[in-house]
Motif scaffolding. Sequence first.
Motif, PDB file in Angstrom:
ATOM      1  N   PHE A 193       6.670  21.741 -19.500  1.00  0.00           N
ATOM      2  CA  PHE A 193       7.307  22.588 -20.519  1.00  0.00           C
ATOM      3  C   PHE A 193       8.599  21.954 -21.010  1.00  0.00           C
ATOM      4  CE2 PHE A 193       5.029  24.788 -17.220  1.00  0.00           C
ATOM      5  CZ  PHE A 193       4.204  25.664 -17.897  1.00  0.00           C
ATOM      6  N   ARG A 194       8.754  21.879 -22.311  1.00  0.00           N
ATOM      7  CA  ARG A 194      10.002  21.338 -22.878  1.00  0.00           C
ATOM      8  C   ARG A 194      10.441  22.243 -24.024  1.00  0.00           C
ATOM      9  NH1 ARG A 194       9.581  15.185 -22.226  1.00  0.00           N
ATOM     10  NH2 ARG A 194       8.736  15.141 -20.122  1.00  0.00           N
ATOM     11  N   CYS A 195      11.735  22.527 -24.000  1.00  0.00           N
ATOM     12  CA  CYS A 195      12.299  23.407 -25.015  1.00  0.00           C
ATOM     13  C   CYS A 195      12.626  22.570 -26.243  1.00  0.00           C
ATOM     14  CB  CYS A 195      13.551  24.048 -24.411  1.00  0.00           C
ATOM     15  SG  CYS A 195      14.394  25.144 -25.501  1.00  0.00           S
TER      16      CYS A 195
ATOM     17  N   MET B  51      17.263  13.964 -21.937  1.00  0.00           N
ATOM     18  CA  MET B  51      15.995  13.447 -22.471  1.00  0.00           C
ATOM     19  C   MET B  51      14.913  14.531 -22.431  1.00  0.00           C
ATOM     20  SD  MET B  51      15.901   9.781 -20.514  1.00  0.00           S
ATOM     21  CE  MET B  51      14.178   9.397 -20.771  1.00  0.00           C
ATOM     22  N   GLN B  52      15.088  15.459 -21.533  1.00  0.00           N
ATOM     23  CA  GLN B  52      14.064  16.485 -21.367  1.00  0.00           C
ATOM     24  C   GLN B  52      14.692  17.866 -21.532  1.00  0.00           C
ATOM     25  OE1 GLN B  52      12.245  15.715 -17.559  1.00  0.00           O
ATOM     26  NE2 GLN B  52      11.393  13.785 -18.235  1.00  0.00           N
ATOM     27  N   ASP B  53      14.568  18.424 -22.734  1.00  0.00           N
ATOM     28  CA  ASP B  53      15.150  19.747 -22.983  1.00  0.00           C
ATOM     29  C   ASP B  53      14.446  20.769 -22.104  1.00  0.00           C
ATOM     30  OD1 ASP B  53      17.041  19.053 -24.975  1.00  0.00           O
ATOM     31  OD2 ASP B  53      15.334  18.615 -26.270  1.00  0.00           O
TER      32      ASP B  53
ATOM     33  N   THR C   3       5.406  16.212 -14.667  1.00  0.00           N
ATOM     34  CA  THR C   3       4.669  16.304 -13.401  1.00  0.00           C
ATOM     35  C   THR C   3       5.259  15.359 -12.350  1.00  0.00           C
ATOM     36  OG1 THR C   3       3.060  14.830 -14.456  1.00  0.00           O
ATOM     37  CG2 THR C   3       2.423  17.145 -14.229  1.00  0.00           C
ATOM     38  N   SER C   4       6.334  14.647 -12.704  1.00  0.00           N
ATOM     39  CA  SER C   4       6.961  13.759 -11.712  1.00  0.00           C
ATOM     40  C   SER C   4       7.479  14.559 -10.518  1.00  0.00           C
ATOM     41  CB  SER C   4       8.096  12.967 -12.341  1.00  0.00           C
ATOM     42  OG  SER C   4       7.592  12.159 -13.375  1.00  0.00           O
ATOM     43  N   SER C   5       7.693  15.871 -10.711  1.00  0.00           N
ATOM     44  CA  SER C   5       8.107  16.718  -9.585  1.00  0.00           C
ATOM     45  C   SER C   5       7.056  16.649  -8.463  1.00  0.00           C
ATOM     46  CB  SER C   5       8.300  18.155 -10.046  1.00  0.00           C
ATOM     47  OG  SER C   5       7.132  18.607 -10.692  1.00  0.00           O
TER      48      SER C   5
ATOM     49  N   PHE D 286       4.243   2.200  -7.355  1.00  0.00           N
ATOM     50  CA  PHE D 286       4.338   2.397  -8.806  1.00  0.00           C
ATOM     51  C   PHE D 286       4.045   3.860  -9.115  1.00  0.00           C
ATOM     52  CE2 PHE D 286      -0.250   1.119  -8.494  1.00  0.00           C
ATOM     53  CZ  PHE D 286      -0.842   2.221  -9.116  1.00  0.00           C
ATOM     54  N   ALA D 287       4.470   4.265 -10.322  1.00  0.00           N
ATOM     55  CA  ALA D 287       4.201   5.633 -10.763  1.00  0.00           C
ATOM     56  C   ALA D 287       3.941   5.608 -12.263  1.00  0.00           C
ATOM     57  CB  ALA D 287       5.382   6.536 -10.450  1.00  0.00           C
ATOM     58  N   PHE D 288       3.193   6.579 -12.733  1.00  0.00           N
ATOM     59  CA  PHE D 288       2.974   6.697 -14.178  1.00  0.00           C
ATOM     60  C   PHE D 288       2.837   8.170 -14.544  1.00  0.00           C
ATOM     61  CE2 PHE D 288      -1.507   7.787 -13.931  1.00  0.00           C
ATOM     62  CZ  PHE D 288      -1.929   7.202 -12.749  1.00  0.00           C
ATOM     63  N   GLY D 289       3.104   8.464 -15.803  1.00  0.00           N
ATOM     64  CA  GLY D 289       2.967   9.845 -16.288  1.00  0.00           C
ATOM     65  C   GLY D 289       2.156   9.828 -17.567  1.00  0.00           C
ATOM     66  N   LEU D 290       0.862  10.109 -17.426  1.00  0.00           N
ATOM     67  CA  LEU D 290      -0.050  10.010 -18.577  1.00  0.00           C
ATOM     68  C   LEU D 290       0.056  11.263 -19.443  1.00  0.00           C
ATOM     69  CD1 LEU D 290      -2.631   8.393 -19.629  1.00  0.00           C
ATOM     70  CD2 LEU D 290      -3.939   9.981 -18.252  1.00  0.00           C
TER      71      LEU D 290
ATOM     72  N   LEU E 147      -0.534  13.811 -16.589  1.00  0.00           N
ATOM     73  CA  LEU E 147      -1.213  13.484 -15.343  1.00  0.00           C
ATOM     74  C   LEU E 147      -0.362  12.415 -14.661  1.00  0.00           C
ATOM     75  CD1 LEU E 147      -4.736  13.450 -14.314  1.00  0.00           C
ATOM     76  CD2 LEU E 147      -3.667  11.218 -14.132  1.00  0.00           C
ATOM     77  N   GLU E 148       0.260  12.837 -13.577  1.00  0.00           N
ATOM     78  CA  GLU E 148       1.144  11.942 -12.847  1.00  0.00           C
ATOM     79  C   GLU E 148       0.310  11.079 -11.910  1.00  0.00           C
ATOM     80  OE1 GLU E 148       4.237  12.432 -13.652  1.00  0.00           O
ATOM     81  OE2 GLU E 148       5.296  11.062 -12.324  1.00  0.00           O
ATOM     82  N   GLY E 149       0.789   9.885 -11.638  1.00  0.00           N
ATOM     83  CA  GLY E 149       0.111   9.055 -10.653  1.00  0.00           C
ATOM     84  C   GLY E 149       1.154   8.357  -9.798  1.00  0.00           C
TER      85      GLY E 149
ATOM     86  N   PHE F 281      12.946   3.231 -20.348  1.00  0.00           N
ATOM     87  CA  PHE F 281      13.907   3.686 -19.339  1.00  0.00           C
ATOM     88  C   PHE F 281      13.572   5.075 -18.819  1.00  0.00           C
ATOM     89  CE2 PHE F 281      17.584   6.289 -18.238  1.00  0.00           C
ATOM     90  CZ  PHE F 281      17.958   5.626 -17.091  1.00  0.00           C
ATOM     91  N   PHE F 282      13.408   5.166 -17.517  1.00  0.00           N
ATOM     92  CA  PHE F 282      13.299   6.433 -16.797  1.00  0.00           C
ATOM     93  C   PHE F 282      14.060   6.223 -15.504  1.00  0.00           C
ATOM     94  CE2 PHE F 282       9.528   5.860 -19.363  1.00  0.00           C
ATOM     95  CZ  PHE F 282       9.463   7.057 -20.065  1.00  0.00           C
ATOM     96  N   PRO F 283      14.957   7.141 -15.151  1.00  0.00           N
ATOM     97  CA  PRO F 283      15.806   6.911 -13.971  1.00  0.00           C
ATOM     98  C   PRO F 283      15.014   6.723 -12.678  1.00  0.00           C
ATOM     99  CG  PRO F 283      16.533   8.822 -15.229  1.00  0.00           C
ATOM    100  CD  PRO F 283      15.226   8.404 -15.803  1.00  0.00           C
TER     101      PRO F 283
HETATM  102  N1  PHE Z   1       8.075  11.890 -16.077  1.00  0.00           N
HETATM  103  C1  PHE Z   1       8.217  11.065 -17.227  1.00  0.00           C
HETATM  104  C2  PHE Z   1       8.271  11.918 -18.470  1.00  0.00           C
HETATM  105  O1  PHE Z   1       7.715  12.985 -18.482  1.00  0.00           O
HETATM  106  C3  PHE Z   1       7.085  10.087 -17.339  1.00  0.00           C
HETATM  107  C4  PHE Z   1       7.032   9.053 -16.255  1.00  0.00           C
HETATM  108  C5  PHE Z   1       6.306   9.285 -15.096  1.00  0.00           C
HETATM  109  C6  PHE Z   1       7.675   7.847 -16.385  1.00  0.00           C
HETATM  110  C7  PHE Z   1       6.216   8.347 -14.110  1.00  0.00           C
HETATM  111  C8  PHE Z   1       7.580   6.880 -15.435  1.00  0.00           C
HETATM  112  C9  PHE Z   1       6.851   7.135 -14.281  1.00  0.00           C
HETATM  113  O2  PHE Z   1       8.836  11.538 -19.474  1.00  0.00           O
END
Ligand code: PHE
Length: 351
Positions: free
Chosen positions: A200-202, A159-161, A176-178, A315-319, A216-218, A254-256
């Motif tokens: 960065f994505r190829c 999903m992420q080149d 930024t989930s790292s 919870f987490a999010f990636g804006l 922006l990760e949360g 879906f995100f693992p």
């Molecule tokens: N890291 C995911 C991405 O870049 C985004 C994401 C972050 C999804 C946090 C869920 C929770 O695609």
Amino acid sequence: MSHDLDTLLTEFNQSLLVVKTKTEAMDLKSKFIGPKGHISSILKSLKDKSPEEKKEIGSKTNEYKIKIETLIGNKLSVLETEEINQKLSKNWIDVTLKDSNLDLGLNAGGYHPATIVQREIEDIFLSMGFDVLDGPHIEDDWHNFGALNIPADHPARDMQDTFWFADNLHLLRTHTSSIQVRGMETKKPPFKFVAPGKVFRCERTDASHDMVFQQLEGMMVGEGIAVSHLIYFMKTLLSEIFKREVDIRLRPGFFPFVEPGFELDIKCQICSGKGSSEGCSVCKQTGWVELLPCGMVHPNVLKAGNIDTEKYSGFAFGLGLDRLVMMRYGIDDIRLIHSGDLRFISQFKSY
Ligand code: PHE
């Protein structure tokens, strides 16, 4: 003796005429009125004289001493002025020279639109008690994938080149989930933080995809954290950013590293959600822009961060920060954001 003093003064005046530098003037001063100078030796010789002579010659000598002192002082100030004038004539600056850049207002700086939006969002989260974390651009497999429930053979890696380094161990972080992983390493629950940064994505670029972009990760972890908390914080964030109610929709995503996972979309602010009829390139004519993938942190992720999953949830999010910048300022091509093109960036100087 008075005759001697007069000769001395004439001699002094003649020498003074040829003095050209401050050092010469000082030398002349010590030759005549210094502790070992002519005047001092006259005064010393007075000890053998009669009281009357002492008085007469003494006062006359002092008079001459003062005269010489004054003349030397005048000479020194003339020499000083000459020195200054000479320096000024050599090192002059033309204060009338015009800086055409300044005239056109091109020298005045400003913040990049992405910086403006990032700081604003940081402030919103800081006001809600979140910390702001940072992480490295170059990551290892564990922080970018492994600890996020994406093992080596997992198809989610596709999903992420990824830009891998030649050692096949390091990579340019794809998200930024790292920093979720790094946050869990340093913090004990309960905690909540956001973490902005470049990723960065190829991949092929187009109006809504670039190889370098900003997220922006949360993450919030504590006892009893549920989807309702996630929705509350996301709604608060978006209404603060857009300063009005923004239409949103939640889709399963879906995100693992999250379960359940969602895609939060906002109505396209470029075409006002009209989508296809306007041929909008940002929302690809759907009227909606994918802005905020999010979800409840997967227990495997919490375990990898040494967090007790019986007690804590989160919870987490990636804006997508660039997307937000585009919505805010009506920018229709994401590639402009990292283009470094001054014609583009300078338009934001006054914000
Ligand atoms: N890291 C995911 C991405 O870049 C985004 C994401 C972050 C999804 C946090 C869920 C929770 O695609």
